[in-house]
Design an enzyme around this catalytic site. Structure first.
Site, short mmCIF file in Angstrom:
data_model
loop_
_atom_site.label_atom_id
_atom_site.label_comp_id
_atom_site.label_asym_id
_atom_site.label_seq_id
_atom_site.Cartn_x
_atom_site.Cartn_y
_atom_site.Cartn_z
N GLY A 10 0.74 -1.44 0.27
CA GLY A 10 -0.16 0.17 -0.24
C GLY A 10 1.02 1.28 0.29
N GLN A 11 -0.16 2.47 -0.27
CA GLN A 11 0.91 4.22 -0.10
C GLN A 11 1.91 4.28 0.69
OE1 GLN A 11 -1.06 7.21 -2.40
NE2 GLN A 11 -3.07 6.10 -1.89
N ALA A 59 -4.94 -2.93 5.50
CA ALA A 59 -6.23 -2.43 5.79
C ALA A 59 -8.13 -2.73 4.64
CB ALA A 59 -6.51 -0.90 6.09
N TYR A 124 -17.30 0.92 6.29
CA TYR A 124 -15.61 1.70 6.31
C TYR A 124 -15.26 2.22 7.73
CZ TYR A 124 -10.91 3.15 5.35
OH TYR A 124 -10.04 4.10 5.59
N TRP A 149 -7.08 11.56 3.36
CA TRP A 149 -6.66 12.02 1.58
C TRP A 149 -5.56 11.29 1.41
CZ3 TRP A 149 -9.71 17.31 -0.10
CH2 TRP A 149 -10.94 16.89 0.24
#
Length: 298
Positions: A10-11, A59, A124, A149
């Protein structure tokens, strides 16, 4: 220090692999190695590796899909963090976990503070709040960072920056929501702040978590809409003249319906983090300009 890091594709996880390396031995585990929907697998991996610190950016992030997969979203976002916390406490280890502004209802018009009441408007958000509560209930030494964000220069997970740049090459017109507000936050900044805080904890871990452990908001400063974010992307993008895009059009949330309800306002107050760890959280525009600078090499 032995650091078990989840969500490495993931990022935030991708960046954390790099920022945490100078602080110890980082053991990256992805979905292939540890399925977060399987508690027994989580326990087995942690007991086998015996880390000193668990860092969990992994997540279930598909907020619309979560409405039809609530059990899977809860397993990954709500139950798995609690299992990690239990195993960390059993080992005498600490834990860092990442949550979201989505635990709030988005109806405020001033930045949300850590002590504000959490009222998630969708599945979520409810599952992410359950994860926060599970960690706190275990009583493990922990830090929970609410982020929001998140974007980066790699196309990992849902990445608004890269999506906008791609659409600009394909379309002459892009319509973007202009009545939802947040603070775009670079994934690398999240990872760098995390690493600095981990470094601070190394001198006296027990005292550090006793005095500074808990819940924090970790985002850039400032405020914009998705449309404002898009406009800034193309203002700072040095390749603008080479792109097909001619018109960027602001629209309302009603004109862009989604399965899961979106927050109209998701600005997080980051003063607690800044004051506690003596850091300045830069304005989102300054970071974005750096990220898109022609001389910058990711």
């Amino acid at each position: 220090m032995k650091i078990l890091l989840t969500g490495v594709t993931g990022q935030v996880g991708w960046e954390l692999q790099r920022t945490l390396m100078p602080l110890g031995t980082v053991i990256p585990v992805g979905r292939r190695h540890m399925d977060l929907a399987q508690p027994d697998t989580i326990r087995h991996i942690i007991r086998e590796l015996r880390p000193d610190l668990i860092v969990n950016p992994a997540a279930y992030l598909a907020s619309d899909k979560a409405e039809s997969e609530p059990d899977l979203a809860m397993a990954i976002n709500g139950i798995a963090p609690g299992v990690m916390a239990e195993e960390a406490k059993r080992l005498g280890a600490a834990m860092i976990h990442y949550s979201t502004a989505g635990v709030f209802d988005g109806t405020k018009n001033t930045p949300y503070k850590e002590e504000d009441k959490a009222e998630p408007p969708n599945i979520y958000g409810k599952t992410k709040l359950a994860g926060e509560q599970a960690i706190a209930a275990v009583g493990v030494d922990h830090l929970i960072f609410r982020i929001n964000w998140v974007y980066g220069l790699q196309q990992r997970e849902k990445n608004f920056l890269m999506t906008m740049l791609r659409l600009a090459e394909e379309q002459e017109e892009i319509r973007v929501v202009d009545d939802q507000f947040g603070a775009p936050t670079w994934s690398r900044m999240i990872a760098e702040v995390t690493a600095q805080i981990v470094f601070q904890s190394l001198h006296n871990t027990a005292d550090f978590f006793a005095s500074k452990g808990g819940l924090y908001h970790l985002t850039a400063s400032g405020k914009t809409s998705w449309y404002g974010f898009s406009k800034a992307i193309f203002e700072y993008d040095f390749q603008w003249s080479q792109r097909k895009l001619k018109r960027l059009i602001p629209i309302t949330t009603q004109e862009y319906p989604t399965t899961a309800r979106r927050l109209a306002y998701s600005i997080l107050d980051n003063h607690k983090l800044s004051n506690t760890f003596k850091m300045v959280m830069p304005d989102w525009q300054n970071i974005l300009e750096l990220v898109l600078a022609p001389s910058y090499c990711p």
